[in-house]
Design an enzyme around this catalytic site. Structure first.
Site, PDB file in Angstrom:
ATOM      1  N   PHE A 113      25.203  33.443  43.977  1.00 34.38           N
ATOM      2  CA  PHE A 113      26.132  32.780  42.900  1.00 34.38           C
ATOM      3  C   PHE A 113      25.772  33.116  41.859  1.00 34.38           C
ATOM      4  CE2 PHE A 113      24.331  29.442  46.624  1.00 34.38           C
ATOM      5  CZ  PHE A 113      25.606  29.621  47.450  1.00 34.38           C
ATOM      6  N   ILE A 128      45.819  35.417  52.264  1.00 38.30           N
ATOM      7  CA  ILE A 128      43.990  35.309  52.662  1.00 38.30           C
ATOM      8  C   ILE A 128      43.905  36.252  53.868  1.00 38.30           C
ATOM      9  CG2 ILE A 128      42.998  33.241  53.266  1.00 38.30           C
ATOM     10  CD1 ILE A 128      44.021  33.062  50.690  1.00 38.30           C
ATOM     11  N   PRO A 132      41.912  33.332  56.734  1.00 37.80           N
ATOM     12  CA  PRO A 132      41.654  32.566  56.148  1.00 37.80           C
ATOM     13  C   PRO A 132      40.074  31.214  56.694  1.00 37.80           C
ATOM     14  CG  PRO A 132      43.691  32.366  57.581  1.00 37.80           C
ATOM     15  CD  PRO A 132      42.581  33.731  57.656  1.00 37.80           C
ATOM     16  N   LYS A 133      39.369  31.632  58.009  1.00 40.80           N
ATOM     17  CA  LYS A 133      37.877  31.533  58.401  1.00 40.80           C
ATOM     18  C   LYS A 133      36.861  31.100  57.433  1.00 40.80           C
ATOM     19  CE  LYS A 133      35.369  30.012  62.222  1.00 40.80           C
ATOM     20  NZ  LYS A 133      34.301  30.688  63.306  1.00 40.80           N
ATOM     21  N   GLN A 154      34.538  29.578  51.886  1.00 43.91           N
ATOM     22  CA  GLN A 154      34.098  29.558  50.590  1.00 43.91           C
ATOM     23  C   GLN A 154      34.644  28.693  49.450  1.00 43.91           C
ATOM     24  OE1 GLN A 154      31.826  32.593  49.292  1.00 43.91           O
ATOM     25  NE2 GLN A 154      33.680  33.242  48.153  1.00 43.91           N
ATOM     26  N   LYS A 177      44.432  38.069  46.243  1.00 36.75           N
ATOM     27  CA  LYS A 177      43.238  37.654  45.102  1.00 36.75           C
ATOM     28  C   LYS A 177      41.717  37.317  45.285  1.00 36.75           C
ATOM     29  CE  LYS A 177      46.633  35.050  42.858  1.00 36.75           C
ATOM     30  NZ  LYS A 177      47.618  33.785  41.760  1.00 36.75           N
ATOM     31  N   GLY A 228      36.045  33.582  45.000  1.00 34.07           N
ATOM     32  CA  GLY A 228      34.739  32.544  45.367  1.00 34.07           C
ATOM     33  C   GLY A 228      33.863  31.650  44.222  1.00 34.07           C
ATOM     34  N   GLU A 229      35.196  32.174  43.079  1.00 31.30           N
ATOM     35  CA  GLU A 229      35.043  30.648  42.250  1.00 31.30           C
ATOM     36  C   GLU A 229      35.850  30.013  42.154  1.00 31.30           C
ATOM     37  OE1 GLU A 229      32.866  33.384  39.802  1.00 31.30           O
ATOM     38  OE2 GLU A 229      33.354  34.950  41.409  1.00 31.30           O
TER      39      GLU A 229
END
Lengths: 325, 736
Positions: B237, B626, B629-630, B635, B699, B702-703
């Site tokens: 993180f 994406i 997708p999984k 995430q 794109k 993660g955030e």
């Protein structure tokens, strides 16, 4: 962790004598609290007397009441048929404590003896009279969000963390203890102490005394009993405030006998005797519950960060009593 | 979750290794003669070490060394005073008597066994001279000062007083507490000096080359003299984006002892030794017209840093770009406190920033009695307001529409406190978020053997998002090679260069390098085959090439089937290898690259206990195409859980008299448990490729799942109760 010697007696007599013989001895059962304390050098027993082989696991009941062996696991007690049907406060309280994994290890006797969860007690960088007598109390003027609102002293504002004990206090249980001098029974409300000037002593147990069981007298509260716990997350957290309530009504729905015990508010489970007395002869309505709850908190003395506990405890009592309707 | 029932090709390639324990995490490595170090932290916040008694520890069983500032002259590399003062290397441990924060390492005890080191550490006696410390944020805001970190800049657009003259105004202050990353795996380092000037470090981090470079700088070594390994990571993180004191401690001890030294940071130490999300204070001033159009915004923010280093983050960044608003002023300052230095924590800056902005927007919607979704639509920016550039892609409107549909958000204004279900008030809330879609230079190696096995390498990391799985999938889709024949190696500093895993850059950056390396590999095979007088390859394009186990062929050319071994023999090579450096996005000067999300929350608030339950949560995300997708769904739902933690449970408390965190463990710091999160966190992707960022159209994501999530919950609590909360977490005491 300090070095220690390990003993594993197979009967009570041997356990008691091992304790008497060895300076710095401590009994160990589920170890769900003690091991943490040893790892942090908060408790440093020179001898550990493992009592897990003693014959103290039985749960039995008769017309007089329920007897729970000191080594009965929290998980076994919580699911026990008689406990679930006749003593549901105990089952409800246990199931809201800790996690399934911990309940599978933790014993009833150990539950009574768990130490406070005051964060100042657990971090040896802070002063704490309970951990190190006369070192001061960090919590009293510190981050005391979890601290007591009843019965605290200058020396200590810690709370007792058990859920089970709140239910046992409400049900007027007795703690059965044994020593070289024989067996004695301690009324639950007398078992845990207020901190006073000696907060390092949590209970009235004498050196070498061993809890062998808990007796819970038969109770008439099967219809109206509820344990409510309020905490910072939905599970696996100690109570900000908890409450065990139970009452009995007559044919006209008038309350004949009521019990209210609070957790997370004092150094011991806190019985709200005046509120209990007030409920007698009243109807079981929210308006009545509100008055009782206000009465229960009337002598609360909050600190800087725990003033919310007064309102929270009041509301917890109202909600728990409501939930029994 | 519906998205989780996809085909097996999206399963994690290292999933079995992880759940069976075959995957090795840093602290699990064992080496001959390895010794264990335990750090002793200071118990005061500020002052000097007066004396430190290590005698009992040194005599304790199994102890091989005790290192303190007194052995400073032995400390390799750091002994040069000038180097020791270089700020960008972080805290200089064991160098001076000075204490900068409570919990600062003052001694390292090294013993043959961990338990021996732990015990001996408890025998160290330290006496201090204390000096006054400052840990209370709210009482010291007057000491805030402008940041010296250049990229965290303030922005003025148009008339900065415009908000004040607008017909509808919202002026409020917001605070967010210190949050601590607390990944499942705690930080750990094993340092091994292979020779006097050659060092191998196993270290839990997610930026192996940055860590290598910092160590090289500190020790005055060349980069190739240092090898940093971090193959499996149990969550990070952001906490693994730099070198922490325990890593230097292990390196120093290993040098002195000439033995491998392992230091595993304890959970309580994770609260002071490995960074955290800094607390913030923010003031939002919004001015709008009667129909909700923003006229002016003023966003002021203060974020804490330490006294010995400066950390700054883009708290106001989201306000600069999210809404069309002609007049704007943002101002960010840092407040040095007597604490350890913060570090990036998932969606740094934007997480507290979006809490303030999106709560203020909800306050504006309420003031206007307007549907908050409608307010976002009214203020949609059709180009980036910060620099006027067109969006490379922006599907925020579709995110809003998708969320309305998926969540079943009934259009219109709902009066707060108007819905009750038994003892529970029911409310709904929403918020939007945005995060830059960056692409950094990255290099990948692709190597194909004659059996058709493809090896890929890049010095990136996989702290949990499934990077290895995603890279294998990208390579498989480009080459047509089945995933079981593709291996992706990462987490070693001697692999081809890659950015650290942070800022949602990995898929767009490393993924591009993998993509381009695979394309080039195919071209190389075609070129070789064409040179073998194979006519079918002469005019062939890379996307016509395909693999059948150990053979290649060109689509619709049956005569083209040829064994890789033959191709390689022709060139007298055993394998074919490509190293491809992928650049930043083309057109980065022309377009504004961002991800977007809309979050929708339903909560229940108990009228008596103050308990808040998140009963439903929907996130609709525009993160381009994406790839997987999984793992992408994981995430986002994981980020939502973090948002629930921020909204309801997570806060590090401080004792300001002692200048020390209180309850620095999992009993005192509450991460949400399963019962705190809704059974079904719905994640929906717009799944439209970004035309400019990279060839995949992806794109990073993660955030983005976290940005705005806490505000959506807070806004739902307001809608349920009519009580507005401008600080988190919303523990039951605050709702009473």
């Amino acid at each position: 962790m300090q070095l220690f010697q390990y003993h594993r007696p197979t009967d009570i007599k041997e356990a008691l004598s091992l304790f008497q013989k060895n300076e710095g001895a401590q009994y160990i059962a589920g170890a769900t609290n003690l091991l943490d304390l040893m790892k942090k050098n908060i408790t440093t027993p020179a001898h550990l007397i493992d009592i897990n082989r003693l014959p103290l696991r039985n749960i039995t009941s008769d017309a007089a009441g329920l007897t729970i062996g000191a080594l009965a696991l929290n998980s076994d007690v919580a699911e026990h048929e008689t406990v679930v049907s006749e003593y549901q406060l105990i089952s409800q309280a246990l199931l809201q404590g800790a996690s399934p994994q911990l309940r599978n290890m933790a014993t009833v006797g150990g539950n009574l003896l768990q130490r406070t969860r005051c964060p100042y007690f657990y971090d040896t960088a802070f002063p704490c009279n309970k951990r190190t007598p006369n070192s001061g109390c960090g919590a009293k003027d510190g981050m005391n969000r979890g601290a007591a609102i009843f019965g605290a002293s200058e020396a200590c504002v810690a709370t007792h963390p058990s859920d089970l004990c709140v239910a046992l206090a409400a049900l007027d249980a007795q703690v059965i203890v044994q020593s070289g001098k024989g067996e004695r029974r301690i009324a639950f409300s007398d078992f845990h102490r207020l901190p006073g000037d000696t907060p390092e002593q949590d209970t009235v147990l004498q050196r070498g005394e061993l809890i062998t069981g808990v007796f819970v007298p038969a109770n008439p509260f099967q219809r109206f009993a509820h344990y409510l716990k309020i905490r910072d997350r939905a599970s696996y957290a100690f109570a900000l405030v908890s409450v065990a309530v139970a009452y009995r009504v007559d044919n006209n729905e008038v309350i004949q006998d009521a019990r209210i015990a609070l957790g997370g508010v004092a150094h011991k489970p806190w019985r709200a005797s005046e509120a209990e007395a007030f409920l007698k002869g009243k109807n079981n309505t929210e308006a009545v519950f509100r008055q009782a709850a206000a009465l229960a908190l009337i002598s609360a003395k909050p600190l800087k960060h725990n003033a919310f506990k007064v309102k929270m405890a009041e509301n917890a009592i109202i909600h728990a009593l409501n939930n029994t309707i | 979750m519906k998205n989780n029932t996809l085909a097996n090709k999206d399963n994690r390639v290292d999933g079995v290794a992880k759940v069976t324990g075959a995957a090795k995490y840093t602290a699990e490595y064992q080496f001959p003669n390895l010794v264990h170090g335990v750090l002793v932290g200071s118990t005061i916040a500020k002052g000097k070490i007066k004396s430190i008694d290590t005698k009992a520890a040194e005599k304790s069983a199994g102890v091989v060394a005790v290192i303190t500032h007194k052995n400073g002259d032995k400390i390799y590399g750091l002994k040069k005073a000038k180097r020791a003062q270089t700020l960008d290397l972080g805290l200089r441990i064991f160098h001076a008597k000075d204490i900068h924060f409570s919990g600062q390492p003052v001694a390292l005890v090294v013993a043959e066994r961990l338990e021996q080191a732990q015990h001996a550490a408890s025998l160290i006696q330290v006496k201090y001279e204390t000096e006054p410390h400052t840990t209370e944020f709210s009482a010291n805001m007057a000491s805030a000062r402008p940041t010296t970190i250049p990229w965290v800049s303030d922005l003025k657009r148009g008339d900065d007083g415009a908000w004040e003259k607008a017909p509808v105004k919202i002026v409020q202050e917001y605070t967010t507490p210190v949050e601590v990353h607390n990944p499942m795996e705690m930080h750990a380092t094993i340092a091994i000096w292979e020779s006097d000037d050659k060092l191998t470090v196993y270290d839990k981090n997610h930026a192996v080359q940055d860590v290598r470079d910092t160590i090289a700088k500190a020790l005055d070594l060349k980069k190739d003299q240092i090898q940093v390994n971090s193959e499996f990571i149990g969550g990070g993180f952001g906490s693994g984006l730099r070198v922490w004191p325990h890593t230097f401690a292990a390196i120093i001890a290993a040098k002195i002892l000439k033995k491998p030294v392992k230091i595993a940071v304890t959970r309580p130490q994770m609260f002071t030794m490995t960074g955290y999300r800094p607390a913030t204070w923010q003031k939002m001033s919004l001015g709008a017209t009667e129909d909700g159009k923003l006229v002016g915004i003023r966003h002021e923010a203060i974020g804490q840093t330490s006294e010995y280093e400066e950390f700054a983050e883009g708290v106001t960044g989201i306000t600069k770009m999210l809404y069309a608003c002609p007049n704007l002023l943002t101002k960010y300052q840092v407040l040095p406190l007597t604490v350890s230095t913060p570090i990036w924590m998932r969606a740094p800056g934007e997480t507290p920033g979006s809490f303030a902005l999106e709560t203020a927007m909800d306050e504006l919607a309420h003031a206007l009695k307007m549907d908050p979704v409608q307010l976002r639509k009214v203020n949609y920016a059709d180009k980036n307001p910060e620099d006027g550039k067109p969006w490379s892609s922006n599907h925020l409107m579709e995110c809003l529409q998708g969320g309305v549909k998926q969540f079943n958000w009934k259009p219109g204004y709902v009066e707060p406190g108007s819905v009750q279900k038994g003892d529970w008030y029911v409310g709904r809330g929403m918020a939007v978020g945005s995060w830059a879609a960056w692409r950094a230079p990255a290099t990948a190696l692709a190597r194909l053997d004659s059996e058709g096995n493809l090896l890929l390498q890049s010095a990136t990391s996989d702290m949990g998002p499934g990077t290895v799985t995603t890279m294998v999938k990208i390579a498989s889709e480009v080459t047509g090679i089945v995933p079981s024949k593709i291996k992706f190696e990462l987490g070693k500093s001697n692999l081809p260069p890659s950015p650290g895993q942070g800022g949602s850059v990995t898929v767009a950056s490393v993924g591009s390098a993998v993509y381009e390396a695979c394309e080039e590999l195919k071209q190389k095979l075609i070129t070789i085959a064409a040179g073998m007088d194979k006519n079918s390859y002469k005019e062939a394009k890379p996307d016509e090439l395909f693999f059948v186990n150990n053979k290649i062929a060109i689509r619709n050319r049956p005569d083209s089937l040829i064994k890789l071994a033959e191709v390689f023999d022709h060139e007298k090579i055993k394998e074919v290898e490509v190293v491809k450096a992928s650049k930043s996005a083309e057109g980065s000067d022309k377009y504004a690259f961002f991800t977007f999300a809309a979050h929708f929350a339903e909560v229940q608030v108990h009228r008596l206990t103050g308990v808040v339950r998140v009963t439903r949560f929907t996130s609709v995300v525009d993160a381009g195409k994406i790839i997987n997708p999984k793992t992408a769904t994981s995430q986002i739902s994981g980020a939502v859980v973090m948002g629930i933690g921020m909204a309801l449970t997570e806060e590090l408390h401080f004792d300001h008299a002692h200048g020390r965190p209180v309850g620095a463990d999992f009993a005192g710091y509450h991460i949400p448990v399963n019962l705190d999160i809704p059974a079904d966190i719905q994640v929906v992707f717009i799944n439209q490729p970004d035309p400019y960022l990279n060839k995949m159209g992806a794109k990073g994501l993660g955030e983005i799942g976290l940005i705005g999530a806490a505000a959506a919950i807070g806004n739902a609590v307001f809608n349920a109760t009519g009580k507005r909360f401008r600080s988190v977490p919303l523990t039951p005491d605050k709702l009473l």
